[in-house]
Design an enzyme around this catalytic site. Structure first.
Site, PDB file in Angstrom:
ATOM      1  CG  HIS A  13       5.704  16.530  14.316  1.00  0.00           C
ATOM      2  ND1 HIS A  13       6.974  16.013  14.476  1.00  0.00           N
ATOM      3  CD2 HIS A  13       5.397  17.114  15.526  1.00  0.00           C
ATOM      4  CE1 HIS A  13       7.418  16.273  15.691  1.00  0.00           C
ATOM      5  NE2 HIS A  13       6.484  16.939  16.340  1.00  0.00           N
ATOM      6  NE  ARG A  62       9.836  22.317  17.361  1.00  0.00           N
ATOM      7  CZ  ARG A  62       8.914  21.376  17.654  1.00  0.00           C
ATOM      8  NH1 ARG A  62       9.165  20.109  17.413  1.00  0.00           N
ATOM      9  NH2 ARG A  62       7.758  21.719  18.190  1.00  0.00           N
ATOM     10  CD  GLN A  88       3.060  13.733  18.432  1.00  0.00           C
ATOM     11  OE1 GLN A  88       3.859  14.454  19.012  1.00  0.00           O
ATOM     12  NE2 GLN A  88       2.343  12.808  19.056  1.00  0.00           N
ATOM     13  CB  CYS A 120       0.732  16.457  18.840  1.00  0.00           C
ATOM     14  SG  CYS A 120       0.146  18.094  18.350  1.00  0.00           S
ATOM     15  NE  ARG A 174       7.619  12.647  19.252  1.00  0.00           N
ATOM     16  CZ  ARG A 174       7.764  13.968  19.071  1.00  0.00           C
ATOM     17  NH1 ARG A 174       6.810  14.803  19.459  1.00  0.00           N
ATOM     18  NH2 ARG A 174       8.848  14.442  18.485  1.00  0.00           N
ATOM     19  CG  ASP A 207      -1.885  20.479  16.752  1.00  0.00           C
ATOM     20  OD1 ASP A 207      -1.472  20.794  17.889  1.00  0.00           O
ATOM     21  OD2 ASP A 207      -1.199  20.626  15.724  1.00  0.00           O
TER      22      ASP A 207
END
Length: 313
Positions: free
Chosen positions: A138, A111, A141, A272, A300, A232
């Site tokens: 991402h 990450r 996601q 998300c 996820r 987001d």
């Protein structure tokens, strides 16, 4: 249809590198794993004896816990670290770190602040490198988003998704990619300064092949008739110095009850997470009957399992 052997040993850095069939394979596997999960098959030993190294430059809840839980339920051992706990924090290069840990572990999930760090890591590591979030994309996601939409709409084809807010962030990019691969209509509704025009141009070949449509607009009226409204945070990690300006610019792009009424009763709400309640979304929307954010978050876990199995089994 792609089989699992075709994905073994691959990196999972961007969904641009995956075909439509490969993405559908991952989604079908995710759905099967979720079904088994609810039948009581939470644990199996398919990846027993394997090790996953997670290097996280940024804080994380869903990505860290879902990857850790997924790997553990598949029999893997997980090593979690941040750069300060590795020699990366004292100046060792990404290339040198990758060369070393590559000999210890079976996969690396990273990450990072800069997408280029993932590219560098994958260049020098033979084991699969998984994008656990970068400034550009991402993909973990996006896979969970697609699974969620499949569940609530009972189809993967012909979906219409409106992303409202910062149209040039990693979530919007990943939604555009998977939408282009699966033939969706993705409407990016954002102030002009934050339009992802250049990124959308990279998807021209996929949209032509699948019949997908990427529409970019600054008009919130364009949420009408969509299957899902997605948003987001307005201030992503690493952009804290722009916080006040961004809050002013995006204020009229808040997802609230009025905007959801425009979208229509058929539209679900997606995020998300984490959410900054009262900024990009109001409490009555995220906690309301159209919200699927908790299913989205749970997915996820199941999609992380599918990725790990496909790359390592």
């Amino acid at each position: 249809m792609t089989n699992v052997r075709a994905l073994k040993g691959r990196d999972y850095i961007t969904l641009m590198d995956y075909t439509t069939d490969e993405i559908k394979y991952l989604l079908n596997l995710s759905r099967d794993l979720k079904s088994r999960y609810y039948q009581g098959e939470r644990y199996n030993d398919i990846l027993r004896g394997r090790t996953l190294l997670m290097i996280f430059e940024k804080p994380s809840t869903r990505t860290r816990v879902s990857l850790d839980a997924a790997a553990t339920q598949l029999g893997m051992h997980v090593i979690y670290s941040n750069p300060q706990e590795l020699q990366l924090g004292r100046g060792e290069t990404i290339a040198d770190t990758a060369r070393v840990v590559d000999r210890f572990v079976d996969a690396i999930a990273a990450r990072v602040y800069k997408h280029e760090s993932l590219i560098e890591m994958a260049k020098y590591a033979v084991v699969p490198v998984i994008n656990a979030l970068s400034d550009k994309e991402h993909p973990l996601q996006a896979l969970a988003d697609a699974l969620t939409l499949w569940e609530v709409r009972s189809r993967l084809e012909g979906l219409r998704i409106a992303f409202v807010g910062d149209g040039d962030n990693n979530i919007a990019h990943s939604l555009m990619i998977i939408g282009a691969k699966l033939g969706w209509e993705v409407r990016i509704i954002s102030p002009r300064k934050y339009w992802p025009t250049k990124f959308a141009e990279l998807l021209t070949e996929d949209t032509r092949r699948t019949g997908a449509n990427i529409m970019i607009s600054d008009n919130t009226e364009d949420v009408r008739g969509v299957d899902a409204v997605y948003t987001d945070v307005w201030v992503s990690m690493g952009m804290e110095t722009e916080a006040e300006e961004r809050k002013k610019v995006f204020r009229s792009y808040q997802v609230n009850a009025e905007l959801m009424r425009k979208a229509g009763p058929q539209a679900v709400f997606m995020h998300c997470l984490p959410a900054h309640r009262g900024e990009e979304v109001t409490d009555d929307v995220i906690d309301g009957p159209q919200s699927v954010v908790w299913d989205q978050a749970e997915n996820r876990l199941h999609t992380a399992k599918a990725v790990l199995i496909s790359l390592l089994a």
